[in-house]
Design a protein around this motif. Sequence first.
Motif, PDB file in Angstrom:
ATOM      1  N   LYS A   1       2.512   9.929  -5.184  1.00 23.06           N
ATOM      2  CA  LYS A   1       3.181  11.193  -4.816  1.00 23.06           C
ATOM      3  C   LYS A   1       4.197  11.602  -5.879  1.00 23.06           C
ATOM      4  CE  LYS A   1       2.274  12.750  -0.480  1.00 23.06           C
ATOM      5  NZ  LYS A   1       2.252  11.825   0.651  1.00 23.06           N
TER       6      LYS A   1
ATOM      7  N   LEU B   1       1.043   4.313  -2.692  1.00 28.47           N
ATOM      8  CA  LEU B   1       0.882   5.714  -2.266  1.00 28.47           C
ATOM      9  C   LEU B   1       2.110   6.562  -2.604  1.00 28.47           C
ATOM     10  CD1 LEU B   1      -0.722   5.207   1.278  1.00 28.47           C
ATOM     11  CD2 LEU B   1      -1.852   6.124  -0.762  1.00 28.47           C
ATOM     12  N   GLY B   2       3.271   5.994  -2.381  1.00 27.85           N
ATOM     13  CA  GLY B   2       4.516   6.708  -2.663  1.00 27.85           C
ATOM     14  C   GLY B   2       4.670   7.033  -4.143  1.00 27.85           C
ATOM     15  N   ARG B   3       4.253   6.079  -5.025  1.00 27.76           N
ATOM     16  CA  ARG B   3       4.358   6.302  -6.469  1.00 27.76           C
ATOM     17  C   ARG B   3       3.336   7.363  -6.917  1.00 27.76           C
ATOM     18  NH1 ARG B   3       7.027   3.978  -4.250  1.00 27.76           N
ATOM     19  NH2 ARG B   3       8.161   5.892  -4.371  1.00 27.76           N
TER      20      ARG B   3
ATOM     21  N   VAL C   1       0.845  -1.194   0.000  1.00 30.54           N
ATOM     22  CA  VAL C   1       0.000   0.000   0.000  1.00 30.54           C
ATOM     23  C   VAL C   1       0.883   1.248   0.000  1.00 30.54           C
ATOM     24  CG1 VAL C   1      -1.698   1.305   1.333  1.00 30.54           C
ATOM     25  CG2 VAL C   1      -1.900  -1.179   1.174  1.00 30.54           C
ATOM     26  N   GLY C   2       1.918   1.217   0.843  1.00 32.98           N
ATOM     27  CA  GLY C   2       2.866   2.329   0.899  1.00 32.98           C
ATOM     28  C   GLY C   2       3.562   2.544  -0.437  1.00 32.98           C
TER      29      GLY C   2
END
Lengths: 147, 122
Positions: free
Chosen positions: B79, B75-77, B71-72
């Motif tokens: 951003k 989310l990071g991609r 999930v992180g």
Amino acid sequence: MKAMNEMHLNFPSISTNEGFARAAVAAFAVQLDPTVDELCDLKTAVSEAVTNSIIHGYRDTIGKVYIDCKLLQDNWIQVKVRDHGCGIENVEQAMEPLYTTAGDERAGLGFAVMKNFTDKLKVQSKPGKGTTVIMEKAFSPRVRQNG
Amino acid sequence: MEAEEKTETQEKRPVRLLLHEDTLTALLAGEIDHHSAREIREAIDMTAMRVRPAQLVLDFGDVRFMDSSGVGLILGRCKIMEMWQGHVAVQNMPPKLERIVSMAGLHDLCEFRKVEKDESNE
């Protein structure tokens, strides 16, 4: 409650051990004949707890992570994940979904996943002493095809 | 370019990147956890920052396991892609990983889609 069987593991807090830890717990849990989904849920929860110990408990240091696994009555399994890391100041806040101190790459879902993917979750922590996460999960009793 | 010399027994690489016009596709495989997410993230970001694609497709079709690190990773991609108004599409998420994805509310943040596997591409 008396354990029908138990297993204890400890390993240094290096990230390659995340996969080892969840696979080891799953291999031990197989004797309760869980469904594929139940086993996957348990692996996910264990992965979250071990990852927390590695990235939060020990942060930039290396310490030991302990796993104590017990098979209890009625198809219950208990998995305890312990560390002697930095501990959590405010457990309630840490358990809120989306709360994270680890930056953009972490979703802040660790405890939410542990809670959702098991049936009981208890977190004990003392700043400076370490954290213990106790998860319990009941596997559904299965009717055997051949009686 | 890397030579594709692999034996059958070798585990699939955790990430393979394909660039087609303005779409960068990351084919993910195996188990995504905090350990493997790092290598995947570094590979994607290094290429994405350089080519600045209009679209980044994250294909989870060959992912067997994923914890909240996955999930992180998504989310990071999102951003990163926002830096140049790019768009992230999550492709072929296996049904057994849906639960963790919906817990995170990812369906509101990026596009989810299923596509048939094109075997001729392999």
